[in-house]
Design an enzyme around this catalytic site. Structure first.
Site, PDB file in Angstrom:
ATOM      1  N   HIS A  88      63.107   6.677  12.659  1.00 37.04           N
ATOM      2  CA  HIS A  88      62.247   5.553  13.045  1.00 37.04           C
ATOM      3  C   HIS A  88      62.631   4.255  12.298  1.00 37.04           C
ATOM      4  O   HIS A  88      62.944   3.232  12.912  1.00 37.04           O
ATOM      5  CB  HIS A  88      60.791   5.868  12.712  1.00 37.04           C
ATOM      6  CG  HIS A  88      60.258   7.131  13.316  1.00 37.04           C
ATOM      7  ND1 HIS A  88      59.981   7.284  14.660  1.00 37.04           N
ATOM      8  CD2 HIS A  88      59.925   8.312  12.732  1.00 37.04           C
ATOM      9  CE1 HIS A  88      59.496   8.498  14.878  1.00 37.04           C
ATOM     10  NE2 HIS A  88      59.452   9.142  13.742  1.00 37.04           N
TER      11      HIS A  88
HETATM   12  O1  RIB Z   1      55.545   6.778  13.048  1.00 43.47           O
HETATM   13  C1  RIB Z   1      56.677   6.651  12.228  1.00 43.47           C
HETATM   14  C2  RIB Z   1      56.403   5.737  11.083  1.00 43.47           C
HETATM   15  O2  RIB Z   1      55.338   6.253  10.290  1.00 43.47           O
HETATM   16  C3  RIB Z   1      57.595   5.605  10.127  1.00 43.47           C
HETATM   17  O3  RIB Z   1      57.595   4.325   9.572  1.00 43.47           O
HETATM   18  C4  RIB Z   1      57.306   6.622   9.065  1.00 43.47           C
HETATM   19  O4  RIB Z   1      57.885   6.269   7.806  1.00 43.47           O
HETATM   20  C5  RIB Z   1      55.816   6.534   8.977  1.00 43.47           C
HETATM   21  O5  RIB Z   1      55.498   5.455   8.118  1.00 43.47           O
END
Ligand code: RIB
Ligand code: CA
Length: 305
Positions: free
Chosen positions: A239
Site C-alpha cells: 500500500h
Molecule cells: O489500509 C492500508 C493502510 O493502513 C496502510 O497505510 C497501512 O500501513 C495501514 O496504515
C-alpha cells in the site's frame, strides 16, 4: 534522470510504511526532507520509535523525524496491531535508535517546512490524516504552500479492509479524512485499495529479496516474517510504497477527478464515497508489473515479480 522530488513522508510505521521509508531513502527519485509520525497501525510512541529505527537501520539517521498526533481528532484510537504485530514492525527486532525527534511536532513541522519552501514540497500521507487535518486547521493556506499531496487511503470502487466499506487509514480517523478531502488542494491524489491491493509482495519475491545483501534486503527479511511466517500469508499488499512511488512516478497509476465524501457514523464510518465533480484525482488503475519493477529497481532488490 528525472529530478528528485522533495517529499515530507507522514507515516504510522507499520510494515508497509517501513518499505515506503526504504524507498524514500534508496531512490534517487526521492529527496526525503523529513518524516512525521502519528498514531495509526500502533500507538505514536511505537510508530515514532519504529520510524527512527528504520531510518537508522538504512543509514539515514540525518533525516529529521517529527512526532505527531497521539490519537484521532474525535474518537479513541483503534490500531492495526493484528496486522503489523504488537511492535508495529512485524516484530522485526531492529535495534532502537539512540536519537530523538525534532523540536516541533508533526503538524508544525509540515507547516514550517512547506512555508520555508513554498510550492516545492510534496506531502505523502500513508497513515491516518490527523496530522494533515491539524496542520490545515492551524494554517489554512497550507494547500497553496505544498506542491501536492498524495494520500494512501480509501476504497472507492472496491471493498474496504477494516469493514466492507472502509479502508484503515480513513477508518482510523474519519473526521480528519473528511476535513482533508473537503479541502481544495491544487494537487491531491488518492491512492486507495483499488490500486494498492493489486501491487502485492509475494512470498516467493519476499524470499528472494530477503536473500539479498544490504540493509534494505535485511529490512525486508525482518519485517516480512510476520506476514509470511507467523501469519502464513501468500502475499501482502504494498500500500504505502505504491503511494510514494506514484508521487514521484505518476505514470504508474491512472485515475479520474472526483469529489469524495467520508462517512463518519455507524457502518458508514470510514467509507469513501465518490461524489460528483471535485479536484482530487482518485487512482483507479495500476500496472502491477510496472509498479513492482519500479519498486524493485528503486529499492535495489531482485525482481519483486
Ligand atoms: O489500509 C492500508 C493502510 O493502513 C496502510 O497505510 C497501512 O500501513 C495501514 O496504515
Ligand atoms: Ca501506513
Amino acid at each position: 534522470m528525472a529530478e528528485a522530488v522533495p517529499v515530507i513522508l507522514d507515516v504510522d510505521t507499520g510494515v508497509d510504511d517501513a518499505l515506503a521509508i526504504a524507498l524514500a531513502v534508496s531512490s534517487p527519485r526521492v529527496d526525503l526532507v523529513a518524516v512525521t509520525t502519528l498514531a495509526g497501525n500502533v500507538d505514536v510512541d511505537r510508530t515514532t520509535a519504529n520510524t527512527l529505527a528504520v531510518l537508522d537501520w538504512l543509514g539515514a539517521d540525518s533525516v529529521p523525524v517529527h512526532r505527531g498526533a497521539s490519537r484521532p481528532l474525535a474518537r479513541p484510537h483503534v490500531d492495526a496491531a493484528f496486522v503489523h504485530g504488537t511492535d508495529g514492525l512485524g516484530n522485526a527486532g531492529l535495534p532502537p535508535s539512540p536519537r530523538g525527534v525534532g523540536a516541533d511536532r508533526g503538524p508544525a513541522a509540515i507547516i514550517r517546512l512547506a512555508s520555508a519552501r513554498p510550492g516545492q514540497l510534496t506531502l505523502v500521507c500513508v497513515g491516518p490524516l490527523t496530522n494533515l487535518a491539524i496542520a490545515l486547521n492551524v494554517e489554512p493556506t497550507l494547500p497553496s504552500l505544498l506542491a501536492g499531496v498524495v494520500v494512501m487511503g480509501g476504497a472507492y470502487r472496491v471493498p474496504g479492509n477494516v469493514t466492507p466499506r472502509a479502508e484503515f487509514n480513513i477508518y482510523c480517523d474519519p473526521e480528519a479524512a473528511a476535513q482533508v478531502l473537503a479541502t481544495p488542494f491544487p494537487r491531491l491524489t488518492l491512492i486507495g485499495l483499488d490500486v494498492t491491493e493489486q501491487v502485492v509482495l509475494s512470498r516467493a519475491a519476499w524470499t528472494a529479496a530477503a536473500d539479498g545483501n544490504g540493509p534494505v534486503a535485511g529490512l525486508v527479511d525482518r519485517i516480512g516474517r510476520r506476514a509470511f511466517v507467523e501469519r502464513g500469508l501468500a502475499g501482502t499488499a504494498l500500500h504505502d510504497p505504491l503511494a510514494l512511488a506514484a508521487a514521484v512516478e505518476p505514470s504508474l497509476v491512472a485515475g479520474e477527478s472526483a469529489g469524495v465524501t467520508v462517512g463518519t457514523e455507524g457502518e458508514a464510518r470510514g467509507e469513501t464515497r465518490l461524489d460528483g465533480a471535485g479536484s482530487a484525482v482518485v487512482a483507479s488503475t495500476v500496472d502491477p508489473g510496472a509498479a513492482l519493477r519500479f519498486l524493485s529497481r528503486e529499492l535495489g532488490l531482485p525482481s519483486l515479480i
